[in-house]
Design an enzyme around this catalytic site. Structure first.
Site, short mmCIF file in Angstrom:
data_model
loop_
_atom_site.label_atom_id
_atom_site.label_comp_id
_atom_site.label_asym_id
_atom_site.label_seq_id
_atom_site.Cartn_x
_atom_site.Cartn_y
_atom_site.Cartn_z
CB CYS A 180 -0.84 0.08 1.27
SG CYS A 180 -1.95 -1.28 1.47
NE ARG A 228 -9.72 -2.91 -2.06
CZ ARG A 228 -8.95 -2.58 -1.03
NH1 ARG A 228 -8.04 -1.65 -1.17
NH2 ARG A 228 -9.10 -3.17 0.14
P1 XMP Z 1 -0.74 -7.20 3.27
O1 XMP Z 1 0.07 -6.40 4.25
O2 XMP Z 1 -1.29 -8.43 3.90
O3 XMP Z 1 -1.99 -6.28 2.91
O4 XMP Z 1 0.03 -7.47 2.03
C1 XMP Z 1 -3.08 -6.74 2.14
C2 XMP Z 1 -4.21 -5.73 2.17
O5 XMP Z 1 -3.79 -4.48 1.60
C3 XMP Z 1 -4.93 -3.81 1.02
N1 XMP Z 1 -4.55 -3.44 -0.34
C4 XMP Z 1 -4.12 -2.22 -0.70
N2 XMP Z 1 -4.04 -1.06 0.00
N3 XMP Z 1 -3.17 0.00 -1.92
C5 XMP Z 1 -3.57 0.06 -0.62
O6 XMP Z 1 -3.49 1.14 0.00
C6 XMP Z 1 -3.23 -1.12 -2.69
O7 XMP Z 1 -2.86 -1.13 -3.85
C7 XMP Z 1 -3.74 -2.29 -2.05
N4 XMP Z 1 -3.98 -3.54 -2.49
C8 XMP Z 1 -4.46 -4.22 -1.43
C9 XMP Z 1 -6.09 -4.76 1.08
O8 XMP Z 1 -6.92 -4.36 2.12
C10 XMP Z 1 -5.41 -6.10 1.34
O9 XMP Z 1 -6.24 -7.02 1.99
#
Ligand code: XMP
Length: 497
Positions: A315, A413
């Site tokens: 993120c 999203r």
């Molecule tokens: P982890 O830390 O487990 O996080 O890799 C997965 C979660 O991150 C969110 N997610 C995003 N958040 N930009 C964001 O700000 C993104 O591109 C993105 N893609 C996923 C999502 O909630 C996921 O479960």
């Protein structure tokens, strides 16, 4: 839930903490790690045998991940960077993978030729080979199964030429136990259920019933019909409601309104429409990070809430938009409100090691959602690539350029309208190949069990009650990791800082 002193104090001082800022204190314990109960909850009516949910991301969850994770007791949320038809098919694959009771078995007609039946199996991706055979009046006349295909050496033959006749049937309403007993006694692997006119109303498969009856699937996370549970992500507005319709038809257990900002008007409108239209299907909503948002979403009918704005490994929301809240304080504040109302919180994103699972659950989450910790497994979508002689898989944010280009699900999203003018909130990367999910989950759940043993908690409720924290300094964190040593061998549950 008992107050968490470090988090309370930080909150009073206007600080927000995250996983690496705290460690749990140990307490008197009579619990051995293997004795603890790690069952969790994703939504009001969707329980988990292990409190782990896979992220709705296109490099994390399609049917392969969802099937294996549900078999291990968790839950997969199929991502929405797919057409609604494709996503519904992914859900169907999970629901059909293991059928206690098959409500609508796929049937063929006696006049169908073997070639066309095989082609249909290929096209639809069926991973089963048993089909009731019907005549033109839709009455059951036989059964086509693995052996019939195997012994058929001419694909031009019709189903009626190769099917097995004189098959065992039962009336609809027969209990699982009775069906199992009849099949066992008569040594039949398939039991179609029929009405008085010999029309097919359902079907049992012996291997599935055996797993259910003999308890060898004790670890599986299944619905009341013995089918693996699965969730699916949707967006907002008319297209989300249409998508939900297709997913519900395939038996999805829980819909997840998956947005970067869950506390927004379009989400409330969609939530209300879903709750009106799909009675009996849980709706989880996210993402949020404040208790006020949680209160409003519960009021509007949410059956579960996903917490996490910007903690994810891929993120960039906090950096690009300046928005978000360190994850542990966010989960704690949100859980305080949600638990009072009986609604579970899912701590989504930011977990790096199994100890973070214990910490998230101790501050009140009923489960965790993981992207990075499950990406790179054999079961995650995408090919394994080799770089510098080592295996990797791609892991990317749903708000990354790559995911948003060409995928309306990702753009939605992050509220992005123009495909040619994107402001990404995530990055694209590679992640070390981790091997089979079962081994990975064994380590994650092993770490959680161990943590609960130290706290003296026999279940998640006690973990919440008894678990308390010390806030730690950067030297404390340094001391927590291996130090003053060069690691010679990789541990299966530790990859370093
Ligand atoms: P982890 O830390 O487990 O996080 O890799 C997965 C979660 O991150 C969110 N997610 C995003 N958040 N930009 C964001 O700000 C993104 O591109 C993105 N893609 C996923 C999502 O909630 C996921 O479960």
């Amino acid at each position: 839930m008992r107050k968490k002193s470090a988090l309370e104090r930080a909150g009073e001082e206007g600080f927000a903490l995250t996983y690496d800022d705290v460690r749990l204190r140990s307490g008197f314990s009579e619990m051995m790690p293997h004795e603890v109960n790690v069952c969790g909850r994703f939504s009001r009516n969707v329980d988990l045998k292990i409190p782990i949910v896979s992220a709705a991301m296109d490099t994390v969850t399609e049917h392969g991940m969802a099937i294996e994770l549900a078999k291990l007791g968790g839950l997969g949320i199929v991502h929405k960077n797919l057409s609604s038809e494709k996503q519904a098919k992914e859900v169907a694959k999970v629901k059909l993978h293991l059928n206690g009771f098959i409500e609508k078995p796929v049937c063929v007609f006696e006049s169908d030729d073997v070639k066309s039946i095989l082609a249909r199996m290929e096209e639809k991706g069926f991973d089963f080979q048993s089909f009731p055979v019907l005549n033109d009046n839709k009455e059951l006349v036989g059964l086509l199964a693995g052996n019939d295909f195997e012994f058929c050496d001419d694909e031009k033959l019709l189903a009626r030429d190769v099917m097995t006749t004189g098959i065992l049937t039962a009336k609809k309403g027969v209990t699982i136990e009775a069906a199992y007993a009849i099949m066992k006694e008569r040594k039949k692997k398939i039991l179609p259920l029929v009405d008085d006119s010999n029309r097919v109303l359902g079907m049992y498969v012996f291997s599935d019933l055996k797993r259910i009856i003999t308890g060898s699937n004790e670890s599986y996370n299944v619905d009341e019909n013995g089918r693996l549970r699965v969730g699916a992500a949707i967006g907002v507005g008319d297209s989300a409601v249409e998508r939900a319709e297709k997913l519900v038809q395939k038996g999805v257990d829980v819909l997840v309104v998956d947005t970067a900002h869950g506390d927004s008007r379009a989400v409330y409108d969609t939530l209300r429409r879903l709750k009106d239209k799909f009675f009996g299907v849980d709706v989880v909503v996210g993402n949020v990070s404040n208790s006020d948002s949680v209160g409003r979403l519960i009021e509007a009918g949410a059956d579960g809430i996903k917490v996490g704005q910007g903690p994810g490994s891929i993120c960039t929301t906090r950096i690009v938009a300046g928005i978000g809240r360190p994850q542990l304080s966010a989960v704690y504040e949100c859980a305080k409100i949600a638990l009072e109302k009986g609604v579970p919180i899912c701590a989504d994103g930011g977990l790096k090691n199994s100890g973070d699972i214990t910490i998230a659950l101790a501050v009140g989450a009923s489960c965790v959602m993981m992207g990075g910790m499950l990406a790179g497994t054999e079961e995650s979508p995408g090919k394994t690539i080799f770089l510098d002689g080592r295996p990797w898989k791609i892991y990317r944010g749903m708000g990354s350029l790559g995911a948003m280009r060409g995928h309306v699900g990702s753009r939605e999203r992050y509220n992005q309208i123009d495909e040619n003018k994107l402001v990404p909130e995530g990055v694209e990367g590679k992640i070390a190949y981790k091997g089979e999910l079962a081994n990975i989950i064994f380590q994650y759940v092993g770490g959680l069990r161990s943590g609960m043993g130290y706290v003296g908690a026999k279940n998640l409720l006690e973990l919440r009650e008894k678990g308390d924290f010390d806030r730690i300094s950067s030297s404390g964190l340094g001391e927590s990791h291996p130090h003053d040593v060069s690691i010679l061998k990789d541990a299966p549950n530790y990859r370093g800082k």
